[in-house]
Write a protein that holds these residues in place. Sequence first.
Motif, PDB file in Angstrom:
ATOM      1  N   CYS A   1       4.602  -7.719 -18.237  1.00  0.00           N
ATOM      2  CA  CYS A   1       5.731  -6.808 -18.066  1.00  0.00           C
ATOM      3  C   CYS A   1       7.047  -7.546 -18.337  1.00  0.00           C
ATOM      4  CB  CYS A   1       5.724  -6.210 -16.659  1.00  0.00           C
ATOM      5  SG  CYS A   1       6.979  -4.936 -16.376  1.00  0.00           S
ATOM      6  N   PHE A   2       7.142  -8.767 -17.848  1.00  0.00           N
ATOM      7  CA  PHE A   2       8.338  -9.602 -18.077  1.00  0.00           C
ATOM      8  C   PHE A   2       8.543  -9.846 -19.576  1.00  0.00           C
ATOM      9  CE2 PHE A   2       9.822 -14.040 -18.757  1.00  0.00           C
ATOM     10  CZ  PHE A   2      11.111 -13.920 -18.249  1.00  0.00           C
ATOM     11  N   LEU A   3       7.473 -10.177 -20.280  1.00  0.00           N
ATOM     12  CA  LEU A   3       7.580 -10.548 -21.694  1.00  0.00           C
ATOM     13  C   LEU A   3       7.912  -9.354 -22.596  1.00  0.00           C
ATOM     14  CD1 LEU A   3       4.596 -13.062 -21.984  1.00  0.00           C
ATOM     15  CD2 LEU A   3       7.050 -13.603 -21.913  1.00  0.00           C
ATOM     16  N   ARG A   4       7.460  -8.149 -22.214  1.00  0.00           N
ATOM     17  CA  ARG A   4       7.700  -7.005 -23.101  1.00  0.00           C
ATOM     18  C   ARG A   4       8.981  -6.239 -22.744  1.00  0.00           C
ATOM     19  NH1 ARG A   4       3.292  -4.845 -19.993  1.00  0.00           N
ATOM     20  NH2 ARG A   4       4.010  -3.091 -18.729  1.00  0.00           N
TER      21      ARG A   4
ATOM     22  N   PHE B   1       0.867  -1.179   0.000  1.00  0.00           N
ATOM     23  CA  PHE B   1       0.000   0.000   0.000  1.00  0.00           C
ATOM     24  C   PHE B   1       0.900   1.224   0.000  1.00  0.00           C
ATOM     25  CE2 PHE B   1      -3.054   2.850   2.562  1.00  0.00           C
ATOM     26  CZ  PHE B   1      -3.753   3.230   1.424  1.00  0.00           C
ATOM     27  N   GLY B   2       0.820   2.011  -1.068  1.00  0.00           N
ATOM     28  CA  GLY B   2       1.691   3.168  -1.191  1.00  0.00           C
ATOM     29  C   GLY B   2       2.508   3.100  -2.466  1.00  0.00           C
ATOM     30  N   PRO B   3       3.317   4.126  -2.722  1.00  0.00           N
ATOM     31  CA  PRO B   3       4.019   4.227  -4.004  1.00  0.00           C
ATOM     32  C   PRO B   3       5.306   3.432  -4.099  1.00  0.00           C
ATOM     33  CG  PRO B   3       4.463   6.164  -2.674  1.00  0.00           C
ATOM     34  CD  PRO B   3       3.503   5.317  -1.885  1.00  0.00           C
ATOM     35  N   ARG B   4       5.767   2.838  -3.006  1.00  0.00           N
ATOM     36  CA  ARG B   4       7.049   2.137  -3.011  1.00  0.00           C
ATOM     37  C   ARG B   4       6.874   0.623  -3.093  1.00  0.00           C
ATOM     38  NH1 ARG B   4       9.175   7.087  -3.680  1.00  0.00           N
ATOM     39  NH2 ARG B   4       9.484   8.274  -1.774  1.00  0.00           N
ATOM     40  N   ALA B   5       7.705  -0.008  -3.913  1.00  0.00           N
ATOM     41  CA  ALA B   5       7.788  -1.469  -3.912  1.00  0.00           C
ATOM     42  C   ALA B   5       8.709  -1.879  -2.769  1.00  0.00           C
ATOM     43  CB  ALA B   5       8.341  -1.966  -5.239  1.00  0.00           C
ATOM     44  N   LEU B   6       8.259  -2.805  -1.942  1.00  0.00           N
ATOM     45  CA  LEU B   6       8.999  -3.163  -0.731  1.00  0.00           C
ATOM     46  C   LEU B   6       9.256  -4.665  -0.650  1.00  0.00           C
ATOM     47  CD1 LEU B   6       6.876  -0.888   1.637  1.00  0.00           C
ATOM     48  CD2 LEU B   6       9.160  -0.383   0.757  1.00  0.00           C
ATOM     49  N   GLY B   7       9.443  -5.286  -1.818  1.00  0.00           N
ATOM     50  CA  GLY B   7       9.692  -6.721  -1.839  1.00  0.00           C
ATOM     51  C   GLY B   7       8.457  -7.549  -2.077  1.00  0.00           C
ATOM     52  N   GLY B   8       7.328  -6.895  -2.334  1.00  0.00           N
ATOM     53  CA  GLY B   8       6.114  -7.610  -2.706  1.00  0.00           C
ATOM     54  C   GLY B   8       5.957  -7.636  -4.220  1.00  0.00           C
ATOM     55  N   ARG B   9       6.153  -6.475  -4.836  1.00  0.00           N
ATOM     56  CA  ARG B   9       6.072  -6.324  -6.294  1.00  0.00           C
ATOM     57  C   ARG B   9       7.309  -5.544  -6.745  1.00  0.00           C
ATOM     58  NH1 ARG B   9       2.758  -9.241  -4.780  1.00  0.00           N
ATOM     59  NH2 ARG B   9       0.501  -9.305  -5.159  1.00  0.00           N
ATOM     60  N   SER B  10       8.452  -6.223  -6.765  1.00  0.00           N
ATOM     61  CA  SER B  10       9.734  -5.557  -6.999  1.00  0.00           C
ATOM     62  C   SER B  10      10.469  -6.139  -8.198  1.00  0.00           C
ATOM     63  CB  SER B  10      10.650  -5.696  -5.765  1.00  0.00           C
ATOM     64  OG  SER B  10      10.149  -4.967  -4.664  1.00  0.00           O
ATOM     65  N   ILE B  11      11.289  -5.306  -8.833  1.00  0.00           N
ATOM     66  CA  ILE B  11      12.323  -5.775  -9.755  1.00  0.00           C
ATOM     67  C   ILE B  11      13.642  -5.656  -9.003  1.00  0.00           C
ATOM     68  CG2 ILE B  11      13.554  -5.309 -11.905  1.00  0.00           C
ATOM     69  CD1 ILE B  11      10.915  -4.187 -13.036  1.00  0.00           C
ATOM     70  N   ILE B  12      14.420  -6.731  -8.989  1.00  0.00           N
ATOM     71  CA  ILE B  12      15.631  -6.757  -8.164  1.00  0.00           C
ATOM     72  C   ILE B  12      16.864  -7.054  -9.016  1.00  0.00           C
ATOM     73  CG2 ILE B  12      14.526  -7.276  -5.950  1.00  0.00           C
ATOM     74  CD1 ILE B  12      15.018 -10.226  -6.475  1.00  0.00           C
TER      75      ILE B  12
ATOM     76  N   MET C   1      14.488 -13.155 -15.478  1.00  0.00           N
ATOM     77  CA  MET C   1      13.754 -14.177 -14.729  1.00  0.00           C
ATOM     78  C   MET C   1      12.534 -13.545 -14.084  1.00  0.00           C
ATOM     79  SD  MET C   1      15.143 -16.458 -11.469  1.00  0.00           S
ATOM     80  CE  MET C   1      16.152 -17.584 -12.433  1.00  0.00           C
ATOM     81  N   LEU C   2      11.474 -14.321 -14.007  1.00  0.00           N
ATOM     82  CA  LEU C   2      10.269 -13.896 -13.306  1.00  0.00           C
ATOM     83  C   LEU C   2       9.952 -14.921 -12.225  1.00  0.00           C
ATOM     84  CD1 LEU C   2       7.659 -12.204 -12.926  1.00  0.00           C
ATOM     85  CD2 LEU C   2       6.627 -13.579 -14.764  1.00  0.00           C
ATOM     86  N   VAL C   3       9.746 -14.440 -11.017  1.00  0.00           N
ATOM     87  CA  VAL C   3       9.369 -15.304  -9.894  1.00  0.00           C
ATOM     88  C   VAL C   3       7.967 -14.907  -9.438  1.00  0.00           C
ATOM     89  CG1 VAL C   3       9.937 -16.075  -7.567  1.00  0.00           C
ATOM     90  CG2 VAL C   3      11.773 -15.517  -9.182  1.00  0.00           C
ATOM     91  N   LEU C   4       7.022 -15.841  -9.577  1.00  0.00           N
ATOM     92  CA  LEU C   4       5.650 -15.648  -9.097  1.00  0.00           C
ATOM     93  C   LEU C   4       5.447 -16.606  -7.928  1.00  0.00           C
ATOM     94  CD1 LEU C   4       3.835 -15.622 -12.571  1.00  0.00           C
ATOM     95  CD2 LEU C   4       4.438 -13.620 -11.194  1.00  0.00           C
ATOM     96  N   GLU C   5       5.557 -16.085  -6.713  1.00  0.00           N
ATOM     97  CA  GLU C   5       5.579 -16.929  -5.513  1.00  0.00           C
ATOM     98  C   GLU C   5       6.679 -17.996  -5.668  1.00  0.00           C
ATOM     99  OE1 GLU C   5       4.276 -16.159  -2.758  1.00  0.00           O
ATOM    100  OE2 GLU C   5       2.921 -14.589  -3.418  1.00  0.00           O
TER     101      GLU C   5
ATOM    102  N   PHE D   1       7.996  -2.957  -9.614  1.00  0.00           N
ATOM    103  CA  PHE D   1       7.720  -3.894 -10.709  1.00  0.00           C
ATOM    104  C   PHE D   1       6.693  -3.244 -11.637  1.00  0.00           C
ATOM    105  CE2 PHE D   1       7.394  -8.780 -11.442  1.00  0.00           C
ATOM    106  CZ  PHE D   1       7.352  -8.582 -12.809  1.00  0.00           C
ATOM    107  N   ASN D   2       7.177  -2.473 -12.592  1.00  0.00           N
ATOM    108  CA  ASN D   2       6.322  -1.818 -13.584  1.00  0.00           C
ATOM    109  C   ASN D   2       7.198  -1.226 -14.674  1.00  0.00           C
ATOM    110  OD1 ASN D   2       7.461   0.263 -12.085  1.00  0.00           O
ATOM    111  ND2 ASN D   2       5.570   1.394 -11.816  1.00  0.00           N
ATOM    112  N   GLU D   3       6.529  -0.778 -15.718  1.00  0.00           N
ATOM    113  CA  GLU D   3       7.210  -0.097 -16.816  1.00  0.00           C
ATOM    114  C   GLU D   3       6.308   1.038 -17.277  1.00  0.00           C
ATOM    115  OE1 GLU D   3       8.398  -0.706 -21.478  1.00  0.00           O
ATOM    116  OE2 GLU D   3       6.782  -1.800 -20.523  1.00  0.00           O
ATOM    117  N   ASN D   4       6.500   2.220 -16.656  1.00  0.00           N
ATOM    118  CA  ASN D   4       5.665   3.389 -16.954  1.00  0.00           C
ATOM    119  C   ASN D   4       4.167   3.078 -16.850  1.00  0.00           C
ATOM    120  OD1 ASN D   4       7.800   5.257 -17.473  1.00  0.00           O
ATOM    121  ND2 ASN D   4       8.168   4.202 -19.400  1.00  0.00           N
TER     122      ASN D   4
END
Length: 575
Positions: A556-559, A424-435, A564-568, A540-543
């Motif tokens: 997002c991963f495909l485009r 909840f909020g504008p920051r990715a905190l390891g829930g929806r992140s690109i690392i 690598m993509l990790v879903l759970e 985890f986004n692209e504009n």
Amino acid sequence: MYILGLNAYHADSSAAIFKDGVMIAATEEERFTRVKHWAGFPALAIQFCLKEAGITLQEVDYITIGRDPKAKRWNKVKYLLNNPSLIAGAVSRYKNSKEVSSLEEEFKKVDPSVDTQTLKAKIRNIEHHRSHLASAFFASPFEEAAIVSIDGSGDFTTTMIATGKGNKITVLDSVDFPVSCGLFYTAFTQFLGFPHYGDEYKVMGLAPYGEPKYIDRVKKTLKFLPNGLYTWNNDYFVQPTKAGFKYENNIPSVGNLYSSKFIQEFGQPRDPKEELTQYHKDLATSVQRVTEELIFYILKQLKERTGLKNVCIAGGVAQNSVANGKIAEVTGFEGVYIPSAGHDAGISMGSALYLYNHILDQPRAKPIYDAYTGSKFSNDEIEAFLKSRNIKYRKLEDAELFDVVTNKLIEPGVVGWFNGRAEFGPRALGGRSIIADPRNSKAKDLLNLKIKRRESFRPFAPSILREYSSEYFTKSDEVPFMEKVFPIKPEKHSIIPAVTHVDGTGRLQTVDKAVSPRYYGLIEAFRQKTGVPILLNTSFNENEPIVNTPAEALDCFLRTQMDMLVLENCVIERQ
């Protein structure tokens, strides 16, 4: 007792639901509509919150809306009498406020079976800035604190100072619209060639590339007042109502706020297509420094006035993480709490807390250090989705997953990490992140070029295991929501170049094992292999808004050119 809190018909529309004062779920509407800063009625966020709570709309005891059309009514009238050309616009906004105070038909769309008369009796309007104040203080660990809400505007207020004690908030003073620290920063943001709503963070990212050469000129536009607040020089700004606040198709926008006098002082505005010059960088630095000076002035005066040792801050300006990182050192406050959604999305949460604690006199719940209140998907749901798309994947247990992901990061590779509940909020905190690997000096350019497709001057953040923060940063503090920028120790710059900004700082997130066990486990696995307890983390986004579902993460991963993509526990790699 169930309370549903809303931010409706305002930028960053959102919903939050509480059971006996404890937040069950909270999310922004933009995560569902896929439109940044979406500003309409948060119908999809409401449906999500009700589903998470396991109740119907009929079972909600109260509905709070973080907006009160009756607030400062006489101040508004006085303002219009002094500015008669703005009356037509005020009538339009009044019609919008009528929508906000009579939402029964909108709720009918969420749940057609709801009885509108019963529902109407449950609705409470809570002033915008009181909602901000509550989102910070009632979620904080402090029994008593000074509180500041500071943003663009809301309910004819732009800054509000208060104190909180127990379950009560006492407002001390406020600044009336149009004078606004937030709109001051927006005017310079627009002038520097960043025209979109919410672009202010770009100026903050650009500021370290310049020198504060124009502080005196920038300060001409403001005046610090003896009462600990401020005003501005009207000659430099277009009346915000005249410039135009628009919500076409529920997308917020603001017309140019800088005047001809502003242009005389600072030169021609930059076209967004033009290269950034050293002048633009130096002006950005100067604007950031003056903003910090104003924030610190307000806080120092508030500390002197109240004698309190802790402070809670919310509002859009509370997203200025560079200023936040200096507050304790500069103002003398010992503790600083800023919620994960300090911006307008947070008033859904704050309006509910204000009703529950302050108005209904209920006891406060535990402090909130966890921003994971959004969408979540099980491995079974993810596997069914991947099979429906004919996507090859491996399902791994956590220990093997951490090993495989960290090896990919070290290669070096870039990984999309979709884990647990969305933030909840504008920051990715390891829930929806690109690392990525923070040791890789090319990681920042790689991410900007191949994935984020954004300005090269914008930094990436370090997620660091909480117990190691004092080894890498000159200040040690809990920073669960990535809300503060701290200097990185000089001897560590060469070790983590990808997350060290040009001025030697980093906008850190301290990762607590009790709050984020899987993200902590991944960083710990990386530490065991590399000796560095940090990962580069970006949203985890692209504009677009941060991804909310496995489908959005996969697309997002495909485009992009993620490796690598990790879903759970499901891992997808480039073929």
